[in-house]
Design an enzyme around this catalytic site. Structure first.
Site, PDB file in Angstrom:
ATOM      1  N   VAL A  11      23.319 -85.583  10.706  1.00  0.00           N
ATOM      2  CA  VAL A  11      23.060 -85.669   9.339  1.00  0.00           C
ATOM      3  C   VAL A  11      21.898 -84.554   9.136  1.00  0.00           C
ATOM      4  CG1 VAL A  11      22.687 -86.625   7.052  1.00  0.00           C
ATOM      5  CG2 VAL A  11      23.998 -87.632   8.733  1.00  0.00           C
ATOM      6  N   ALA A  40      10.493 -85.716  12.029  1.00  0.00           N
ATOM      7  CA  ALA A  40      10.234 -86.395  12.843  1.00  0.00           C
ATOM      8  C   ALA A  40      11.591 -86.603  13.565  1.00  0.00           C
ATOM      9  CB  ALA A  40       9.874 -87.800  12.237  1.00  0.00           C
ATOM     10  N   ARG A  42      13.262 -88.159  17.823  1.00  0.00           N
ATOM     11  CA  ARG A  42      12.829 -89.170  18.873  1.00  0.00           C
ATOM     12  C   ARG A  42      12.115 -88.513  20.121  1.00  0.00           C
ATOM     13  NH1 ARG A  42      17.531 -92.738  19.972  1.00  0.00           N
ATOM     14  NH2 ARG A  42      17.511 -93.151  17.807  1.00  0.00           N
ATOM     15  N   LYS A 102      23.270 -96.594   4.234  1.00  0.00           N
ATOM     16  CA  LYS A 102      23.989 -97.640   3.729  1.00  0.00           C
ATOM     17  C   LYS A 102      23.563 -99.326   4.082  1.00  0.00           C
ATOM     18  CE  LYS A 102      26.473 -95.848   7.158  1.00  0.00           C
ATOM     19  NZ  LYS A 102      27.529 -94.744   7.454  1.00  0.00           N
ATOM     20  N   GLY A 131      30.133 -90.409   2.503  1.00  0.00           N
ATOM     21  CA  GLY A 131      29.716 -89.294   2.864  1.00  0.00           C
ATOM     22  C   GLY A 131      29.564 -88.220   1.843  1.00  0.00           C
ATOM     23  N   ILE A 133      31.605 -87.091  -0.597  1.00  0.00           N
ATOM     24  CA  ILE A 133      31.940 -87.292  -1.848  1.00  0.00           C
ATOM     25  C   ILE A 133      31.142 -87.797  -2.669  1.00  0.00           C
ATOM     26  CG2 ILE A 133      33.906 -88.677  -3.164  1.00  0.00           C
ATOM     27  CD1 ILE A 133      35.261 -89.013  -0.641  1.00  0.00           C
ATOM     28  N   LYS A 202      28.873-100.069   2.145  1.00  0.00           N
ATOM     29  CA  LYS A 202      29.223 -99.038   1.118  1.00  0.00           C
ATOM     30  C   LYS A 202      29.548 -99.846  -0.436  1.00  0.00           C
ATOM     31  CE  LYS A 202      30.015 -95.885   4.580  1.00  0.00           C
ATOM     32  NZ  LYS A 202      31.118 -95.256   5.494  1.00  0.00           N
ATOM     33  N   GLY A 299      30.284 -86.544   8.804  1.00  0.00           N
ATOM     34  CA  GLY A 299      30.489 -85.351   9.378  1.00  0.00           C
ATOM     35  C   GLY A 299      29.052 -84.910   9.057  1.00  0.00           C
TER      36      GLY A 299
HETATM   37  N1  HSE Z   1      31.018 -94.334  10.713  1.00  0.00           N
HETATM   38  C1  HSE Z   1      31.134 -94.261   9.388  1.00  0.00           C
HETATM   39  C2  HSE Z   1      32.632 -93.868   9.030  1.00  0.00           C
HETATM   40  C3  HSE Z   1      30.383 -93.049   9.007  1.00  0.00           C
HETATM   41  O1  HSE Z   1      33.465 -93.886  10.044  1.00  0.00           O
HETATM   42  O2  HSE Z   1      32.957 -93.664   7.960  1.00  0.00           O
HETATM   43  C4  HSE Z   1      30.123 -92.540   7.686  1.00  0.00           C
HETATM   44  O3  HSE Z   1      29.180 -93.738   7.184  1.00  0.00           O
END
Ligand code: HSE
Length: 424
Positions: A11, A40, A42, A102, A131, A133, A202, A299
Site C-alpha cells: 500500500v 519508515a 523495516r 482495519k 480497499g 471503493i 471491515k 492491491g
Molecule cells: N486480505 C484482504 C482481502 C486485503 O483479501 O480482501 C484487503 O483488505
C-alpha cells in the site's frame, strides 16, 4: 503538505506511485502540493515497488511521528501493537493520521477517534474497508440524508476469489488460497481472510459509520468459508444460488446485528455476480433505496487511491466522521444472535431408509420450519442420500434446535451443514 509514511510495502509503495503518477491532477483538485518527505521501513536496503527518490528513509518509525515538519502520517504497517503506539504518538503530536488498518480501527477505533478529537486532528481510514471503493465517504457524504437500514458486502477479496475459483473451475480450496497469497491479496495470516476476521473488522467499521454506533468488533458473529464444500457449491447452483462470503449489518427496531458468514444469494442478484477478488457493498437507505458500490478491495494502487483521497479530504477540510453524528456515539443495542431471522440452507447425508425425509421434515415442522425447496441426489454406493433443503424465514434459535435433534438421529451420517440464505 508534508507526509510521513509508516511502511513502504504494497500500500505504501502504491501511495508513492499514485502520487507521482497523478501529481498534477491532485494539485489541480486541491490547490496543494503533496510531498512525501519521510518513510519508515523495516529495512532501508530492501527492493520495493516504488522509487524512494526525495524521501528520507528510516528504520525508526518514531522518528517519523515525532518529526515536527510532518503534517500527516500514513500508517500502513498493519497490526495492532506498534501501529497503535505510533498512531497515538502522531495524534498527540497534533498530526492528522490516515490508516488502512482495519484491525486497528475495528478494535481500538473508538479510543483513537476520541484521542484525535481531543487533539483537534483527523483520523481517517477509508482504505481500511473494501480497499479502493470510497464506501465510507459514500455513507458519510452522498447518503447523509438517509437512515441506513442495511449494509451487505463482499468485503474480503481472498475469500471471494477462493469461492469463485471453486465454483467456476472446480479447484480445491488450498491451491486457490496459495494463488491469492502469491497475488498479494491475502493477509499475512490467511486465517484472517478464510475465517472471516478480516471481513468482521471491515463490517465493524461499516456498521459504525452507517448507524452512528460505537466500533464493536466483539458483537460480530463470524463464520469463515473453510466449511463450504464443493458439494454445497454444486447444490447451491442447482437451487439457483451462488455462495458468497458476506458481511451483513442491519438496524431494525433500534437493534443492530452484525454477521459475517457464507451466504446463498439468488444467482441473478448483482452481488452474486461479484466474482474473483472484487469487492462490492450494497447499501439500503430509507430515502434512496438500494445502491451498490463495486471495485477493487485490495492491491497497491487501488488501496492507495483511498488513502490519498483521505489526504485530499484533510487538505480541503471536508474530512469529518461527524457527518453522521458518529462521534457522539449513540449507545446501541445489539441483537441477540439467536433472535436473528434468516432463510437457511441445510445439507444432510442420511442413510437411505424409508421415512428418513418424513422424520426430518416432521422435526422441522415441530419448530414451525417449512421446507421451501429440497433436492435429493441419487443414493450413493454407501447407500447414503445427499439432501439439500431451503427453509422459510426462521429464527436462528429454532433452526439450531431442530438441527440438533435431527443430528442425533442414527440415520444421519455426518455433521449437518447450515448456511444462511439472503434474498437481499
Ligand atoms: N486480505 C484482504 C482481502 C486485503 O483479501 O480482501 C484487503 O483488505
Amino acid at each position: 503538505m508534508n507526509i510521513g509514511i509508516l511502511g513502504l510495502g504494497t500500500v505504501g509503495g502504491g501511495v508513492v506511485n499514485v502520487l507521482k503518477k497523478n501529481r498534477e491532477e491532485i494539485a489541480r483538485r486541491t490547490g496543494a502540493k503533496l510531498q512525501i518527505t519521510h518513510a519508515a521501513v523495516r529495512n532501508v536496503n530492501q527492493r520495493r515497488i516504488c522509487s524512494t527518490e526525495g524521501i528520507t528513509l528510516t528504520q525508526e518509525p518514531f522518528e517519523v511521528v515525532n518529526n515536527d515538519t510532518i503534517d500527516v502520517v500514513l500508517e500502513l504497517i498493519g497490526g495492532t501493537t506498534l501501529a497503535k503506539d505510533l498512531v497515538e504518538v502522531a495524534i498527540k503530536n497534533g498530526k492528522h493520521v490516515i490508516t488502512a488498518n482495519k484491525a486497528l480501527i475495528a478494535t481500538h477505533g473508538s479510543e483513537l477517534l476520541a484521542l484525535a478529537k481531543d487533539n483537534n486532528t483527523q483520523l481517517l481510514f477509508e482504505a481500511a474497508v473494501a480497499g479502493g471503493i470510497p464506501i465510507l465517504k459514500s455513507l458519510e457524504q452522498g447518503l447523509s440524508a438517509n437512515r441506513i437500514e442495511m449494509v451487505a458486502g463482499i468485503i474480503n477479496g481472498t475469500g471471494n476469489f477462493i469461492l469463485t475459483e471453486m465454483r467456476d473451475k472446480a479447484r480445491d480450496f488450498d491451491s486457490v488460497l496459495k494463488e491469492a497469497q502469491k497475488l498479494g491479496y491475502a493477509e499475512s495470516d490467511p486465517t484472517f481472510d478464510i475465517e472471516g476476521i478480516d471481513a468482521a473488522h471491515k463490517l465493524t467499521i461499516l456498521a459504525a459509520i452507517a448507524f452512528g454506533c460505537e466500533l464493536n468488533f466483539s458483537q460480530v458473529s463470524t463464520q469463515g468459508i473453510s466449511q463450504v464444500s464443493s458439494e454445497d457449491i454444486a447444490f447451491a447452483t442447482e437451487l439457483g444460488y451462488s455462495i458468497k462470503h458476506l458481511g451483513i449489518a442491519k438496524k431494525e427496531d433500534g437493534e443492530i446485528q452484525m454477521r459475517v458468514h457464507p451466504t446463498l444469494i439468488p444467482k441473478r442478484h448483482l452481488l452474486a455476480n461479484v466474482d474473483g477478488v472484487m469487492n462490492a457493498v450494497l447499501v439500503k437507505g430509507n430515502a434512496l433505496g438500494s445502491t451498490l458500490y463495486y471495485g477493487a478491495g485490495a492491491g497497491d494502487e487501488a488501496t492507495a487511491s483511498a488513502v490519498i483521497a483521505d489526504v485530499v479530504d484533510i487538505i480541503k477540510d471536508t474530512a469529518s466522521h461527524d457527518v453522521l453524528g458518529w462521534q457522539s456515539f449513540e449507545s446501541s443495542t445489539f441483537k441477540n444472535q439467536d433472535d436473528i431471522e434468516s432463510i437457511f440452507y441445510l445439507r444432510l447425508l442420511a442413510s437411505d431408509k424409508p421415512s428418513v425425509l418424513a422424520d426430518i421434515t416432521t422435526i422441522l415442522a415441530n419448530y414451525n420450519i417449512s421446507v421451501e425447496a429440497v433436492v435429493q441426489k441419487q443414493v450413493d454406493e454407501q447407500n447414503n442420500a445427499h439432501i439439500a433443503i431451503i427453509t422459510n424465514v426462521i429464527k436462528t434459535r429454532d433452526i439450531n434446535a431442530a438441527v440438533e435433534i435431527i443430528q442425533s438421529k442414527d440415520f444421519i451420517q455426518e455433521q449437518i451443514k447450515i448456511i444462511h440464505v439472503e434474498t437481499l
